[in-house]
Enzyme design. Structure first.
Site, PDB file in Angstrom:
ATOM      1  N   LYS A 185       7.971  10.109  -6.213  1.00  0.00           N
ATOM      2  CA  LYS A 185       7.304  11.422  -6.200  1.00  0.00           C
ATOM      3  C   LYS A 185       8.334  12.509  -6.473  1.00  0.00           C
ATOM      4  O   LYS A 185       9.428  12.512  -5.902  1.00  0.00           O
ATOM      5  CB  LYS A 185       6.588  11.641  -4.866  1.00  0.00           C
ATOM      6  CG  LYS A 185       5.453  10.624  -4.685  1.00  0.00           C
ATOM      7  CD  LYS A 185       4.535  10.941  -3.549  1.00  0.00           C
ATOM      8  CE  LYS A 185       3.592   9.770  -3.281  1.00  0.00           C
ATOM      9  NZ  LYS A 185       2.228   9.950  -3.647  1.00  0.00           N
ATOM     10  N   HIS A 203       7.445   3.573   3.296  1.00  0.00           N
ATOM     11  CA  HIS A 203       7.360   4.960   2.818  1.00  0.00           C
ATOM     12  C   HIS A 203       7.993   5.959   3.800  1.00  0.00           C
ATOM     13  O   HIS A 203       8.817   6.781   3.418  1.00  0.00           O
ATOM     14  CB  HIS A 203       5.911   5.379   2.604  1.00  0.00           C
ATOM     15  CG  HIS A 203       5.144   4.504   1.652  1.00  0.00           C
ATOM     16  ND1 HIS A 203       5.730   3.912   0.557  1.00  0.00           N
ATOM     17  CD2 HIS A 203       3.843   4.137   1.621  1.00  0.00           C
ATOM     18  CE1 HIS A 203       4.805   3.221  -0.106  1.00  0.00           C
ATOM     19  NE2 HIS A 203       3.661   3.333   0.527  1.00  0.00           N
ATOM     20  N   HIS A 210       6.604   3.538  -3.917  1.00  0.00           N
ATOM     21  CA  HIS A 210       6.216   4.584  -4.869  1.00  0.00           C
ATOM     22  C   HIS A 210       6.474   5.987  -4.327  1.00  0.00           C
ATOM     23  O   HIS A 210       6.524   6.943  -5.085  1.00  0.00           O
ATOM     24  CB  HIS A 210       4.775   4.389  -5.351  1.00  0.00           C
ATOM     25  CG  HIS A 210       3.716   4.759  -4.362  1.00  0.00           C
ATOM     26  ND1 HIS A 210       3.322   3.925  -3.360  1.00  0.00           N
ATOM     27  CD2 HIS A 210       2.964   5.878  -4.225  1.00  0.00           C
ATOM     28  CE1 HIS A 210       2.370   4.505  -2.655  1.00  0.00           C
ATOM     29  NE2 HIS A 210       2.139   5.707  -3.153  1.00  0.00           N
ATOM     30  N   LYS A 215      -4.994   6.558   8.739  1.00  0.00           N
ATOM     31  CA  LYS A 215      -6.168   6.596   7.864  1.00  0.00           C
ATOM     32  C   LYS A 215      -7.281   7.344   8.596  1.00  0.00           C
ATOM     33  O   LYS A 215      -7.292   7.417   9.813  1.00  0.00           O
ATOM     34  CB  LYS A 215      -6.622   5.183   7.521  1.00  0.00           C
ATOM     35  CG  LYS A 215      -5.534   4.396   6.776  1.00  0.00           C
ATOM     36  CD  LYS A 215      -6.090   3.599   5.634  1.00  0.00           C
ATOM     37  CE  LYS A 215      -5.009   2.823   4.892  1.00  0.00           C
ATOM     38  NZ  LYS A 215      -4.611   3.442   3.622  1.00  0.00           N
TER      39      LYS A 215
HETATM   40  C1  BG6 Z   1       0.170   2.297  -0.228  1.00  0.00           C
HETATM   41  C2  BG6 Z   1      -0.579   1.735   0.951  1.00  0.00           C
HETATM   42  O1  BG6 Z   1       1.473   1.825  -0.247  1.00  0.00           O
HETATM   43  O2  BG6 Z   1       0.190   3.709  -0.148  1.00  0.00           O
HETATM   44  C3  BG6 Z   1      -1.984   2.310   1.027  1.00  0.00           C
HETATM   45  O3  BG6 Z   1      -0.650   0.322   0.843  1.00  0.00           O
HETATM   46  C4  BG6 Z   1      -1.947   3.802   0.981  1.00  0.00           C
HETATM   47  O4  BG6 Z   1      -2.649   1.857   2.198  1.00  0.00           O
HETATM   48  C5  BG6 Z   1      -1.089   4.300  -0.182  1.00  0.00           C
HETATM   49  O5  BG6 Z   1      -3.272   4.267   0.840  1.00  0.00           O
HETATM   50  C6  BG6 Z   1      -0.904   5.795  -0.116  1.00  0.00           C
HETATM   51  O6  BG6 Z   1      -0.269   6.231  -1.287  1.00  0.00           O
HETATM   52  P1  BG6 Z   1      -0.524   7.689  -1.847  1.00  0.00           P
HETATM   53  O7  BG6 Z   1       0.477   7.862  -2.936  1.00  0.00           O
HETATM   54  O8  BG6 Z   1      -1.940   7.741  -2.289  1.00  0.00           O
HETATM   55  O9  BG6 Z   1      -0.277   8.598  -0.668  1.00  0.00           O
END
Ligand code: BG6
Length: 484
Positions: free
Chosen positions: A177, A235, A173, A335
């Site tokens: 963005k 990511h 995802h 985290k």
């Molecule tokens: C997800 C992870 O892919 O991305 C999560 O599994 C993480 O652990 C999340 O919290 C973060 O996404 P965003 O868009 O909130 O930064």
């Protein structure tokens, strides 16, 4: 954006966290924006017995709170949702699904697999067995796809027995963005940056995805996964590719993906000798976060008390090609860090001769900062003259964000990507070979950690990770970017 064609969006794992927090709210936003065809239906699949009404009650309790601005059209959106009980391992349930899905010319079926990756192969095989693998079916595979190089290769090979590569949408995802795509626009739509976008002018690149949250009730999943698999392998590496890739010959999905693949293949491998120096792993202890005292990782529900799972990773990547040789790419994620922040910082080299007075606190170099979160922006940090007598320099920031001026609503990453799937646009999804190259690069880290006697380095919740993360940069004469 044009309205989609008619579709059935089949959600596997529809009672799960991802569907409730991200997918349904994103589909609602698309509905609200008028982007979904009126003949678009959502078929939610879950293991629980029960009727559609029970599912809709769950949607109201768990998905609605994640909708940014629910409107009076919520009921019209909910009317698109159907519920079907399905056990992903029961053939009969797939026969019932095939009957529920409408097959008409021009109608698309999207199967979104928001389930554990171990179920992917079986689901694809059962979909194919009931004919749900024809050319108008698209499958979205959530990350992490596999647990390591071998398991991901196996899943990809099994899925490929039933679906062509152009039917498979491996979602990351972060690529949805807006500012990530804006980075492409800024790089390749202007002549200004491209001549400087290389080792001669760039000192280092930093990519940070920091989260304030802890594991948020996902302890069971997270403890088996960790930050390297959850964030770095996908990511962070995808963001690195967007910074480092060569200009593609055109914007077709494969042209862009070919360039990203070249970057992944050029990543300098980790060796036993330099892995300790180049990679830092950490795990949070109790501390203060979100303005309150929070427990340490090992005290989170469903986490082993002696867990060695990393909740923080910082590493130094290098790309062995002519453009980037010798330029460190520092990646960091964790985290329970002090704030929610995702950004890419490209730091340019200093001027060859400094003619001006410059306070020591002023960061000397030009920086291009691409902010993805909490708000999206692109800014160029420069030095200008301090007003008044003398020739002292002061920092100044040029805002390159083309969107703040625009009133147009920005689609959330999931909304954008879901619409891309329905429209059949593959450009922002990972191809099989990209995924394999990414796993290939992180594999030595996974192996070293599983053979290692040392636990992850502790850091207090609410801090920027273990001190070793700063040392990683200071060894290269750099420091993590801080806002001025
Ligand atoms: C997800 C992870 O892919 O991305 C999560 O599994 C993480 O652990 C999340 O919290 C973060 O996404 P965003 O868009 O909130 O930064």
């Amino acid at each position: 954006m044009a309205t989609t064609q008619p579709f059935d969006m089949v959600l596997f794992g529809a009672t799960g966290d991802l569907v409730m927090r991200k997918i349904l709210p994103a589909l609602y936003d698309a509905h609200r924006a008028g982007s979904l065809h009126t003949e678009g239906r959502i078929i939610a699949l879950g293991r629980q017995d029960g009727a559609r009404d029970d599912y809709l009650a769950q949607v109201r309790d768990k998905a609605l709170p994640h909708v940014k601005s629910p409107g009076t059209d919520w009921d019209a959106f909910v009317a698109r949702i159907d519920y079907l009980k399905l056990d992903a391992e029961r053939d009969d349930d797939f026969r019932a699904l095939a009957q529920r899905v409408q097959r008409q010319p021009g109608r698309v079926t999207v199967c979104y697999l928001a389930t554990a990756p171990r179920l992917f192969s079986g689901i694809c095989a059962r979909l194919a067995a009931v004919g749900l693998n024809h050319a108008d079916v698209r499958v979205v595979l959530e990350k992490p796809l596999g647990h390591d190089l071998r398991s991901s290769a196996q899943i990809n090979a099994e899925v490929a027995q039933h679906f062509n590569e152009n039917q498979l949408y491996r979602i990351d995802h972060y690529l949805g963005k807006e500012s990530v795509q804006n980075l492409m626009a800024v790089r390749f739509g202007n002549v200004l940056f491209e001549p400087l976008w290389r080792r001669e002018w760039i000192d280092n690149v930093q990519i940070t995805i920091a989260e304030e949250l802890g594991v948020e009730g996902r302890g069971d999943f997270y403890d088996k996964t960790g930050a390297l698999r959850d964030m770095v392998q996908n990511h962070l590496l995808q963001l690195l590719c967007m910074v480092a890739m060569e200009p593609p010959p055109n914007l077709s999905a494969d042209a862009v993906r070919d360039e990203k693949l070249k970057v992944l293949k050029a990543l300098r491998p980790f060796g036993a000798d330099d892995l300790q120096q180049r990679v830092v792993r950490g795990q949070y202890r109790a501390g203060v976060s979100e303005g309150r005292q929070v427990p340490g990782y090992q005290d989170e529900p469903n986490v082993a008390r002696d867990s060695r799972t990393e909740t923080f990773v910082a590493l130094r990547a290098e790309i062995a090609n002519w453009r980037w040789s010798g330029v460190p790419f520092y990646l960091r994620t964790g985290k329970r860090l002090p704030e929610r922040l995702a950004e890419i910082v490209v730091s340019f080299r200093d001027v060859p001769l400094n003619l001006f007075q410059r306070p020591a606190s002023v960061q000397s170099t030009n920086r291009l900062v691409i902010r993805l979160q909490p708000e999206e922006s692109i800014s160029l940090h420069m030095l200008g003259k301090e007003p008044g007598e003398g020739m002292r320099l002061q920092p100044t920031v040029l805002n390159l964000d083309l969107h703040s001026a625009s009133r147009r609503r920005r689609a959330d990453a999931y909304e954008r990507l879901l619409l891309d799937v329905i429209h059949g646009r593959l450009g922002l999804f990972m191809r099989r070979d990209e995924l394999a190259a990414a796993w290939h690069w992180v594999e030595p880290i996974l192996e070293a950690w599983s053979a290692d006697d040392l636990p992850p380095r502790p850091y207090s919740a609410g801090t920027w990770g273990p001190a070793a993360s700063n040392a990683l940069l200071s060894r290269g004469g750099a420091s993590w970017h801080e806002e001025i």
